[in-house]
Design an enzyme around this catalytic site. Structure first.
Site, PDB file in Angstrom:
ATOM      1  N   CYS A   1      30.314 -34.171  18.474  1.00 20.31           N
ATOM      2  CA  CYS A   1      29.726 -35.511  18.645  1.00 20.31           C
ATOM      3  C   CYS A   1      30.147 -36.167  19.961  1.00 20.31           C
ATOM      4  O   CYS A   1      29.495 -37.106  20.416  1.00 20.31           O
ATOM      5  CB  CYS A   1      30.109 -36.403  17.475  1.00 20.31           C
ATOM      6  SG  CYS A   1      29.487 -35.749  15.919  1.00 20.31           S
TER       7      CYS A   1
ATOM      8  N   HIS B   1      27.968 -43.630  19.337  1.00 19.40           N
ATOM      9  CA  HIS B   1      27.558 -42.430  18.610  1.00 19.40           C
ATOM     10  C   HIS B   1      27.067 -42.834  17.215  1.00 19.40           C
ATOM     11  O   HIS B   1      27.582 -43.775  16.618  1.00 19.40           O
ATOM     12  CB  HIS B   1      28.746 -41.475  18.517  1.00 19.40           C
ATOM     13  CG  HIS B   1      28.501 -40.329  17.600  1.00 19.40           C
ATOM     14  ND1 HIS B   1      27.417 -39.494  17.764  1.00 19.40           N
ATOM     15  CD2 HIS B   1      29.165 -39.893  16.494  1.00 19.40           C
ATOM     16  CE1 HIS B   1      27.438 -38.593  16.800  1.00 19.40           C
ATOM     17  NE2 HIS B   1      28.483 -38.801  16.018  1.00 19.40           N
TER      18      HIS B   1
ATOM     19  N   ASN C   1      22.449 -38.387  11.847  1.00 22.05           N
ATOM     20  CA  ASN C   1      23.449 -38.065  12.871  1.00 22.05           C
ATOM     21  C   ASN C   1      22.953 -36.833  13.632  1.00 22.05           C
ATOM     22  O   ASN C   1      22.835 -35.757  13.050  1.00 22.05           O
ATOM     23  CB  ASN C   1      24.796 -37.788  12.195  1.00 22.05           C
ATOM     24  CG  ASN C   1      25.908 -37.469  13.187  1.00 22.05           C
ATOM     25  OD1 ASN C   1      25.660 -37.276  14.373  1.00 22.05           O
ATOM     26  ND2 ASN C   1      27.128 -37.410  12.691  1.00 22.05           N
TER      27      ASN C   1
HETATM   28  O1  UT7 Z   1      29.675 -37.280  13.570  1.00 22.46           O
HETATM   29  C1  UT7 Z   1      30.692 -36.584  12.929  1.00 22.46           C
HETATM   30  C2  UT7 Z   1      31.630 -37.506  12.312  1.00 22.46           C
HETATM   31  N1  UT7 Z   1      31.298 -37.709  10.924  1.00 22.46           N
HETATM   32  C3  UT7 Z   1      31.520 -38.903  10.422  1.00 22.46           C
HETATM   33  O2  UT7 Z   1      31.893 -39.815  11.116  1.00 22.46           O
HETATM   34  C4  UT7 Z   1      31.389 -39.090   8.930  1.00 22.46           C
HETATM   35  C5  UT7 Z   1      32.433 -40.034   8.433  1.00 22.46           C
HETATM   36  N2  UT7 Z   1      32.458 -40.142   6.995  1.00 22.46           N
HETATM   37  C6  UT7 Z   1      31.491 -40.794   6.304  1.00 22.46           C
HETATM   38  O3  UT7 Z   1      30.572 -41.311   6.897  1.00 22.46           O
HETATM   39  C7  UT7 Z   1      31.636 -40.890   4.804  1.00 22.46           C
HETATM   40  O4  UT7 Z   1      32.856 -40.343   4.417  1.00 22.46           O
HETATM   41  C8  UT7 Z   1      30.470 -40.208   4.043  1.00 22.46           C
HETATM   42  C9  UT7 Z   1      29.219 -41.051   4.163  1.00 22.46           C
HETATM   43  C10 UT7 Z   1      30.233 -38.830   4.559  1.00 22.46           C
HETATM   44  C11 UT7 Z   1      30.802 -40.084   2.554  1.00 22.46           C
HETATM   45  O5  UT7 Z   1      31.081 -41.372   2.009  1.00 22.46           O
HETATM   46  P1  UT7 Z   1      32.361 -41.599   1.084  1.00 22.46           P
HETATM   47  O6  UT7 Z   1      32.322 -42.973   0.655  1.00 22.46           O
HETATM   48  O7  UT7 Z   1      33.562 -41.153   1.860  1.00 22.46           O
HETATM   49  O8  UT7 Z   1      32.042 -40.651  -0.124  1.00 22.46           O
HETATM   50  P2  UT7 Z   1      32.916 -39.450  -0.741  1.00 22.46           P
HETATM   51  O9  UT7 Z   1      32.798 -38.238   0.105  1.00 22.46           O
HETATM   52  O10 UT7 Z   1      34.293 -39.943  -1.063  1.00 22.46           O
HETATM   53  O11 UT7 Z   1      32.143 -39.211  -2.084  1.00 22.46           O
HETATM   54  C12 UT7 Z   1      32.064 -40.221  -3.097  1.00 22.46           C
HETATM   55  C13 UT7 Z   1      31.160 -39.723  -4.195  1.00 22.46           C
HETATM   56  C14 UT7 Z   1      31.493 -38.328  -4.651  1.00 22.46           C
HETATM   57  O12 UT7 Z   1      31.240 -38.238  -6.033  1.00 22.46           O
HETATM   58  P3  UT7 Z   1      32.445 -38.292  -7.083  1.00 22.46           P
HETATM   59  O13 UT7 Z   1      33.354 -37.163  -6.705  1.00 22.46           O
HETATM   60  O14 UT7 Z   1      33.072 -39.637  -6.868  1.00 22.46           O
HETATM   61  O15 UT7 Z   1      31.746 -38.136  -8.386  1.00 22.46           O
HETATM   62  C15 UT7 Z   1      30.484 -37.463  -3.928  1.00 22.46           C
HETATM   63  O16 UT7 Z   1      30.232 -36.259  -4.594  1.00 22.46           O
HETATM   64  O17 UT7 Z   1      29.803 -39.662  -3.711  1.00 22.46           O
HETATM   65  C16 UT7 Z   1      29.286 -38.355  -3.957  1.00 22.46           C
HETATM   66  N3  UT7 Z   1      28.320 -38.026  -2.900  1.00 22.46           N
HETATM   67  C17 UT7 Z   1      26.994 -38.250  -3.014  1.00 22.46           C
HETATM   68  N4  UT7 Z   1      26.265 -38.784  -3.983  1.00 22.46           N
HETATM   69  C18 UT7 Z   1      24.938 -38.889  -3.791  1.00 22.46           C
HETATM   70  C19 UT7 Z   1      28.559 -37.454  -1.697  1.00 22.46           C
HETATM   71  N5  UT7 Z   1      27.411 -37.303  -1.018  1.00 22.46           N
HETATM   72  C20 UT7 Z   1      26.422 -37.782  -1.806  1.00 22.46           C
HETATM   73  C21 UT7 Z   1      25.025 -37.904  -1.652  1.00 22.46           C
HETATM   74  N6  UT7 Z   1      24.345 -38.451  -2.672  1.00 22.46           N
HETATM   75  N7  UT7 Z   1      24.389 -37.506  -0.553  1.00 22.46           N
END
Ligand code: UT7
Length: 346
Positions: A124, A273, A303
């Site tokens: 990125c 970004h 992204n």
């Molecule tokens: O450019 C490269 C750099 N990348 C980034 O900057 C990304 C930075 N991180 C983020 O933007 C966030 O961490 C995400 C948007 C990727 C994820 O959000 P989060 O609030 O950290 O979610 P999480 O990974 O902790 O997941 C929470 C819940 C999980 O379910 P359980 O285990 O609580 O039942 C995931 O399985 O949300 C679930 N989940 C989804 N649910 C529906 C993860 N992805 C999805 C989805 N749809 N697409």
């Protein structure tokens, strides 16, 4: 001694593949257990573009590059170098830069020009690592015009199933390009600031093979490569990336302001970004940046990694948000971890 030229962005261009994939399409067409509400709320993404089967990264890049060359008012044979930032090159090697050179038609005819083609692998932050490199090439006098591209075909390498939904719902395909040119005018890239923290190398990574192993991809008894899902698809510790993105983007932007003797208020346009709209909104809020000074395209493209900043530059020039004389801050953070900032007088 002759004065060093300044390096400025003389042209911008972009291209996205026509196929639109909405959040609902991810659930409907790919059967991913997700909802548009979840994706929009956590990331701001509404849809993204996917390249058709058979279309590669340099295929997207060539459109963006031609656009930038035309806007810069130069001929392709005026180019002295190609820099190609991507984490999704066509192949393991060679890099996508040489494919782009070939597709631009630089290798044929009486005016063939066998310019160097450098691939940048900084995810990125790749575009800003490339901008630092292009600027140095121009300021040193080695090059007059550098084509710098950030392009990705993510969709062909995403686990588009419920298992991969956290990473799979974030990324899209796009290409952005700029021409970095020499000028004696008092404008251009004022400073660039790059950083990396290799302690987090495995926190966001796609480790398809492991070169420490022989063979580097395990084989079955017929000699066919076997790649386990956790090796095949990108893995990310999302929350850790999120926290570090905010901290590093904030710090590198401050560092750039101090170096230039300016404050955030002197900056006319912030080009962040596009990893997550929430990251950028947090930065905006904490730095007190008004809405009209920020541009986004994550809602429409997701992204697009190395392509986020150059596509935003091209869009902003085209719609009049980015004008000659403006002071622009570009800031990025990504896998590595790597990060960067550039201050540019447009
Ligand atoms: O450019 C490269 C750099 N990348 C980034 O900057 C990304 C930075 N991180 C983020 O933007 C966030 O961490 C995400 C948007 C990727 C994820 O959000 P989060 O609030 O950290 O979610 P999480 O990974 O902790 O997941 C929470 C819940 C999980 O379910 P359980 O285990 O609580 O039942 C995931 O399985 O949300 C679930 N989940 C989804 N649910 C529906 C993860 N992805 C999805 C989805 N749809 N697409």
């Amino acid at each position: 001694m002759l004065a060093m030229p300044n390096a400025y962005i003389s042209g911008t261009g972009m291209y996205v593949p026509p196929r639109r994939v909405t959040n609902d399409d991810l659930a409907k067409d790919f059967g991913i257990d997700t909802t548009s509400e979840w994706i929009v709320q956590r990331t701001g993404i509404e849809e993204r573009r996917y390249a058709d089967d058979g279309v590669g990264t340099s295929d997207l890049a060539v459109h963006a590059a031609r656009d930038a060359i035309e806007k810069a008012g130069i001929k392709k044979t005026d180019l002295d170098m190609i820099i190609f930032a991507t984490l999704s090159p066509e192949h393991c090697f060679p890099g996508s830069g040489v494919y782009l050179q070939q597709k631009l038609g630089l290798c044929e005819g009486n005016d063939a020009k066998f310019v160097p083609a450098l691939d940048i692998r900084n995810q990125c932050s790749g575009f800003l690592y490339g901008l630092g490199t292009a600027t140095s090439m121009v300021k040193s006098g080695a090059c007059k015009h550098v084509l710098l591209v950030g392009a990705e075909v993510h969709s062909h390498a995403l686990d588009l199933s419920s298992r991969g939904r956290t990473v799979g719902s974030l990324f899209g395909d796009a290409a952005g390009a700029v021409i970095v040119s020499a000028t004696d005018e008092d404008r251009g890239v004022r400073s660039w600031h790059l950083g990396a923290d290799g302690r987090y190398a495995d926190v966001l990574a796609q480790r398809i093979w492991d070169i420490r192993r022989f063979p580097f991809i395990p084989q079955d008894d017929k000699g066919v490569g076997q790649i386990q899902p956790e090796m095949m698809w990108a893995q990310m510790e999302g929350k850790l990336v999120f926290r570090n993105a905010i901290e590093r983007m904030m710090t590198v932007l401050m560092e750039a302001c101090v170096k230039n003797g300016i404050t955030g208020q002197d900056i006319d346009l912030f080009v962040f970004h596009q990893a997550n709209l929430r990251i950028n909104q947090y930065l905006q809020q904490h730095l007190g940046i008004p809405d009209e000074k920020v541009v986004h395209n994550i809602q429409r493209f997701g992204n697009t990694t190395a392509a986020t900043i150059p596509t935003l530059l091209a869009e902003s020039e085209a719609n009049g948000k980015l004008k000659r004389g403006m002071k622009v801050a570009m800031v990025a953070f990504g896998s590595g971890f790597t990060w960067g900032c550039a201050i540019v007088d447009w």
